[in-house]
Motif scaffolding. Structure first.
Motif, PDB file in Angstrom:
ATOM      1  N   UNK A   9       0.817  -1.215   0.000  1.00 47.26           N
ATOM      2  CA  UNK A   9       0.000   0.000   0.000  1.00 47.26           C
ATOM      3  C   UNK A   9       0.852   1.267   0.000  1.00 47.26           C
ATOM      4  N   UNK A  10       1.848   1.276  -0.900  1.00 48.95           N
ATOM      5  CA  UNK A  10       2.754   2.419  -1.021  1.00 48.95           C
ATOM      6  C   UNK A  10       2.459   3.260  -2.259  1.00 48.95           C
ATOM      7  N   UNK A  11       1.516   2.826  -3.066  1.00 52.14           N
ATOM      8  CA  UNK A  11       1.247   3.524  -4.318  1.00 52.14           C
ATOM      9  C   UNK A  11       2.194   3.086  -5.412  1.00 52.14           C
ATOM     10  N   UNK A  12       2.821   1.940  -5.209  1.00 54.96           N
ATOM     11  CA  UNK A  12       3.772   1.406  -6.179  1.00 54.96           C
ATOM     12  C   UNK A  12       3.547  -0.098  -6.312  1.00 54.96           C
ATOM     13  N   UNK A  13       3.627  -0.582  -7.539  1.00 59.81           N
ATOM     14  CA  UNK A  13       3.450  -2.012  -7.781  1.00 59.81           C
ATOM     15  C   UNK A  13       4.329  -2.431  -8.944  1.00 59.81           C
ATOM     16  N   UNK A  14       4.703  -3.693  -8.947  1.00 58.20           N
ATOM     17  CA  UNK A  14       5.479  -4.230 -10.052  1.00 58.20           C
ATOM     18  C   UNK A  14       4.599  -5.191 -10.835  1.00 58.20           C
ATOM     19  N   UNK A  15       4.698  -5.078 -12.158  1.00 53.25           N
ATOM     20  CA  UNK A  15       3.939  -5.938 -13.055  1.00 53.25           C
ATOM     21  C   UNK A  15       4.912  -6.625 -13.994  1.00 53.25           C
ATOM     22  N   UNK A  16       4.703  -7.897 -14.226  1.00 55.44           N
ATOM     23  CA  UNK A  16       5.378  -8.546 -15.335  1.00 55.44           C
ATOM     24  C   UNK A  16       4.647  -8.110 -16.601  1.00 55.44           C
ATOM     25  N   UNK A  17       5.330  -8.102 -17.717  1.00 47.04           N
ATOM     26  CA  UNK A  17       4.732  -7.633 -18.960  1.00 47.04           C
ATOM     27  C   UNK A  17       3.433  -8.367 -19.275  1.00 47.04           C
ATOM     28  N   UNK A  18       3.434  -9.693 -19.176  1.00 46.40           N
ATOM     29  CA  UNK A  18       2.237 -10.464 -19.489  1.00 46.40           C
ATOM     30  C   UNK A  18       1.096 -10.112 -18.538  1.00 46.40           C
ATOM     31  N   UNK A  19       1.398  -9.944 -17.260  1.00 46.21           N
ATOM     32  CA  UNK A  19       0.402  -9.556 -16.276  1.00 46.21           C
ATOM     33  C   UNK A  19      -0.175  -8.177 -16.606  1.00 46.21           C
ATOM     34  N   UNK A  20       0.698  -7.238 -16.961  1.00 43.55           N
ATOM     35  CA  UNK A  20       0.265  -5.899 -17.357  1.00 43.55           C
ATOM     36  C   UNK A  20      -0.665  -5.968 -18.559  1.00 43.55           C
ATOM     37  N   UNK A  21      -0.283  -6.753 -19.561  1.00 40.36           N
ATOM     38  CA  UNK A  21      -1.100  -6.866 -20.777  1.00 40.36           C
ATOM     39  C   UNK A  21      -2.478  -7.471 -20.467  1.00 40.36           C
ATOM     40  N   UNK A  22      -2.520  -8.440 -19.568  1.00 42.21           N
ATOM     41  CA  UNK A  22      -3.802  -9.024 -19.191  1.00 42.21           C
ATOM     42  C   UNK A  22      -4.684  -7.979 -18.529  1.00 42.21           C
ATOM     43  N   UNK A  23      -4.114  -7.150 -17.659  1.00 48.09           N
ATOM     44  CA  UNK A  23      -4.880  -6.099 -17.006  1.00 48.09           C
ATOM     45  C   UNK A  23      -5.391  -5.100 -18.042  1.00 48.09           C
ATOM     46  N   UNK A  24      -4.511  -4.664 -18.933  1.00 46.58           N
ATOM     47  CA  UNK A  24      -4.881  -3.671 -19.939  1.00 46.58           C
ATOM     48  C   UNK A  24      -5.977  -4.213 -20.865  1.00 46.58           C
ATOM     49  N   UNK A  25      -5.845  -5.458 -21.279  1.00 44.96           N
ATOM     50  CA  UNK A  25      -6.839  -6.040 -22.190  1.00 44.96           C
ATOM     51  C   UNK A  25      -8.155  -6.303 -21.472  1.00 44.96           C
ATOM     52  N   UNK A  26      -8.105  -6.546 -20.180  1.00 41.73           N
ATOM     53  CA  UNK A  26      -9.299  -6.839 -19.402  1.00 41.73           C
ATOM     54  C   UNK A  26     -10.148  -5.585 -19.210  1.00 41.73           C
ATOM     55  N   UNK A  27      -9.469  -4.443 -19.065  1.00 38.01           N
ATOM     56  CA  UNK A  27     -10.231  -3.224 -18.829  1.00 38.01           C
ATOM     57  C   UNK A  27     -10.437  -2.523 -20.141  1.00 38.01           C
TER      58      UNK A  27
END
Length: 169
Positions: free
Chosen positions: A151-169
């Motif tokens: 809960x620091x306002x920072x997160x790490x994403x793997x590229x595939x995880x990021x793409x899944x989030x982006x495509x989901x929304x």
């Protein structure tokens, strides 16, 4: 016990599986009149509304999810009406900013400008696009919070995880 008044809207379009897809949601919301005098929801907005609550990734929603969506839609409609001060059926960029701030989001001017560009039509945001923006903000924030475990306002994403989030929304 009295039957939930929302059941009639839902059951009129839900099939035997008691689930509704985006097209059925569009029919249901149009029949319910929740858009009021605004344009009915487009199919893409209905798709992302379902994805907001689609915990089993079926592309459909049951009655409980529909009730949850109905509550959110009513809140967004109230917010929209609050900030559509001239009753034009649209909000201007500064009104969108105020609405987003009222929901607790603290976005940069650059991010707000991107939202206006994405959801605006000639710099004004109609109700349908306002709801689409609200859903995507909620989805993106939920996905980010799941990954911001400290809960620091920072997160790490793997590229595939990021793409899944982006495509989901």
């Amino acid at each position: 016990m009295a039957q939930d008044p929302l059941w009639g809207y839902f059951s009129a379009v839900a099939g035997a599986d008691q689930q509704i897809d985006a097209k059925e949601l569009q029919q249901c919301l149009t029949a319910s009149g929740i858009s009021g005098t605004y344009q009915p929801f487009n199919l893409e907005t209905c798709r992302i509304m379902i994805s907001m609550l689609d915990r089993d990734y079926s592309g459909k929603m049951g009655f409980n999810e529909f009730k949850e969506l109905w509550g959110a839609l009513n809140q967004w409609k109230t917010t929209f009406m609050t900030y559509d001060r001239d009753r034009s059926g649209t909000v201007e960029p500064n009104e969108l900013h105020q609405a987003i701030t009222s929901w607790g989001y603290n976005l940069s001017p650059n991010c707000l400008a991107l939202l206006v560009k994405r959801y605006g039509q000639d710099g004004r945001i109609p109700f349908d696009e306002f709801v689409s923006c609200a859903v995507r903000l909620r989805l993106a924030t939920d996905q980010f919070k799941r990954r911001d475990t400290s809960q620091t306002g920072s997160a790490q994403f793997l590229y595939d995880d990021f793409m899944q989030v982006v495509m989901y929304i």
